[in-house]
Design a protein around this motif. Sequence first.
Motif, short mmCIF file in Angstrom:
data_model
loop_
_atom_site.label_atom_id
_atom_site.label_comp_id
_atom_site.label_asym_id
_atom_site.label_seq_id
_atom_site.Cartn_x
_atom_site.Cartn_y
_atom_site.Cartn_z
N ALA A 182 -1.77 37.69 -20.68
CA ALA A 182 -0.51 38.21 -20.13
C ALA A 182 0.31 37.08 -19.50
CB ALA A 182 -0.81 39.28 -19.08
N TYR A 183 1.56 37.03 -19.91
CA TYR A 183 2.52 36.03 -19.41
C TYR A 183 3.35 36.72 -18.34
CZ TYR A 183 6.70 32.96 -20.09
OH TYR A 183 7.77 32.11 -19.94
N SER A 184 3.37 36.18 -17.10
CA SER A 184 4.13 36.94 -16.10
C SER A 184 4.98 36.11 -15.15
CB SER A 184 3.24 37.91 -15.32
OG SER A 184 2.15 37.29 -14.73
N PRO A 185 6.19 35.80 -15.62
CA PRO A 185 7.19 35.17 -14.75
C PRO A 185 7.57 36.11 -13.59
CG PRO A 185 7.85 35.02 -17.06
CD PRO A 185 6.68 35.96 -16.99
N ASN A 186 8.30 35.58 -12.64
CA ASN A 186 8.73 36.42 -11.52
C ASN A 186 10.05 37.12 -11.83
OD1 ASN A 186 7.65 36.87 -8.79
ND2 ASN A 186 9.73 36.40 -8.19
N LEU A 187 10.22 38.25 -11.20
CA LEU A 187 11.44 39.05 -11.34
C LEU A 187 12.70 38.21 -11.11
CD1 LEU A 187 12.28 42.41 -10.14
CD2 LEU A 187 12.80 40.83 -8.33
N GLY A 188 13.75 38.59 -11.82
CA GLY A 188 15.05 37.99 -11.51
C GLY A 188 15.45 36.80 -12.36
N THR A 189 14.82 36.61 -13.51
CA THR A 189 15.32 35.55 -14.39
C THR A 189 16.08 36.22 -15.53
OG1 THR A 189 13.30 35.68 -15.70
CG2 THR A 189 13.39 33.93 -14.06
N ASP A 190 16.95 35.46 -16.15
CA ASP A 190 17.59 36.02 -17.35
C ASP A 190 16.65 35.75 -18.54
OD1 ASP A 190 17.84 33.36 -17.85
OD2 ASP A 190 20.02 33.28 -17.59
N LYS A 191 17.12 36.14 -19.72
CA LYS A 191 16.25 36.02 -20.89
C LYS A 191 15.83 34.57 -21.15
CE LYS A 191 17.89 39.11 -23.88
NZ LYS A 191 18.64 39.49 -25.08
#
Length: 375
Positions: free
Chosen positions: A238-247
Motif C-alpha cells: 500500500a502506497y500512502s501519501p498524506n492528504l492534501g496533494t494534487d494528482k
Amino acid sequence: MTSYFRGFGLVMISAIIIALSLTSVKAGIKKEQDNSKEIVMKKLAKAASDGEFCFGHQDSYFYGKNWVRGEAEKTAPWRSDIKDVCGDFPAVLGCDLGGIELGLSANLDGVQFDLMREAIKAHHKMGGIVTLSWHQRNPLTNGTSWDSAQDSVIRYILPGHPGHVKYLKWLDKIADYIIELKDDNGNLIPLIFRPYHEHTEKWFWWGVQDSTPDDYKQMWRMTYKYLISKGLTNLIWAYSPNLGTDKDGYMRNYPGDDYVDILGYDGYQFGEGAARDTYLKAIKSDMAMLKELGIKHNKLIAVTETGYEAIPDKDWWTKTLMNGVKGSGICYLLVWRNAHNQKRHYYAPFPGEHSAEDFLKFYDLPETLFLNDLK
Ligand code: BMA
C-alpha cells in the motif's frame, strides 16, 4: 455492516477481481503457490464493489484507553476498545513493526512482537485482515523515524552507498518476522504492508525533504524486490501519501504499478470550529482524486490512516467520517491507536466515551464491515 450486494459494482473493481483470478490461476499453473494474497485482495475488492468498506483500528488488541494486555492476560480472550463498545472486533487490525530492525523485543509503542505475532495469527484465523506499518529508525543517525533533519538518508541506503548493507540487514529482520506469520496449514498470512508512508510531508526521514522522487522510487523497489527475494509473496503493498496533494504530488514518488497493490492516503482532522468543514472538503476532494487514480491504475483504494484525536465531535462517525467517504469506493479505512498512557491520544471510542453512541450507529450502517462480516 451487514454484507449484501447492492448491485452497482464498479467496472474498475470487476476488472480487479478478474485480474486477481487470472493472477492466481497463472500462479497455480506455474507452481503450487499459496494464493491467500489474492483471496484477501478479492475480499477487499468485493467490499468496494458492494459499496462497503472494512473498518480498521491500529493496535486494537494490545491496549485501549484504560487497559493494557499484559503477561497475566496471555491466555485471556482478545479484547479491544472497539469490541467493548460494539461487541465486534475491527475487520482490519493495524500493527507497527518499528523497532524490529534493531532486534528489539517490543515496538516503539511498547507492543511485544511475540504478542503481535499471536494477535496477527488469531485475527487472520477469525477471518480478519492485517496491515503493517513500519516506523523504523533513521538508518543514518539511529534516531527515530521523525529524525528528519538530514537530506540524504534515502540515498545513504541505496545500492552502492555506505548504508546499503546495514539497511538490508534491517530488511532481513522484517523478513525473518513476517516469514513466521503462518496459518495453521503453514501458509504465509497475507498482510497489507505500508512502508514509507506520508512521504509527501517532511516529518519522517523518508519525507519529501530528503531526496529526489527517483531516490524514493528506488528505495521502494529495492525494498519490494528484496522482500520478494526472501519469499514474502504474501505482502499487499500500500502506497500512502498524506492528504492534501494534487494528482501530480500524489504520483510524484509512485514506484509503479508493478510495485503497488493499493492506493491509499493518510489524512486526519485537526482543530476545532471549522475543522469539520476543512476535513470534509479535503477528504472529499482527495477521495475523488483517489477514485480516478484507482480506475486509471486498476488498483484498490483505501484511507490507510485517519481519525480525529480525542474525538472532540460526538457525532464524528456518522456526520463527518461517513459523510467524507460515502460512495468513494474505498475498500478499507483505519483509525489510529488508543494510547493507554496518554490522556488525549485516542482515535476510537471506548465505553463511556462521548462518541460511543454515534459509533454504534456507524457500526450498524450497511456500508461498514467489522470482523463478524468477514467470517
Ligand atoms: C504516532 C503516534 C505516536 C506513535 C507513532 C507510531 O501517530 O501515535 O505516539 O509512536 O504513531 O505508532
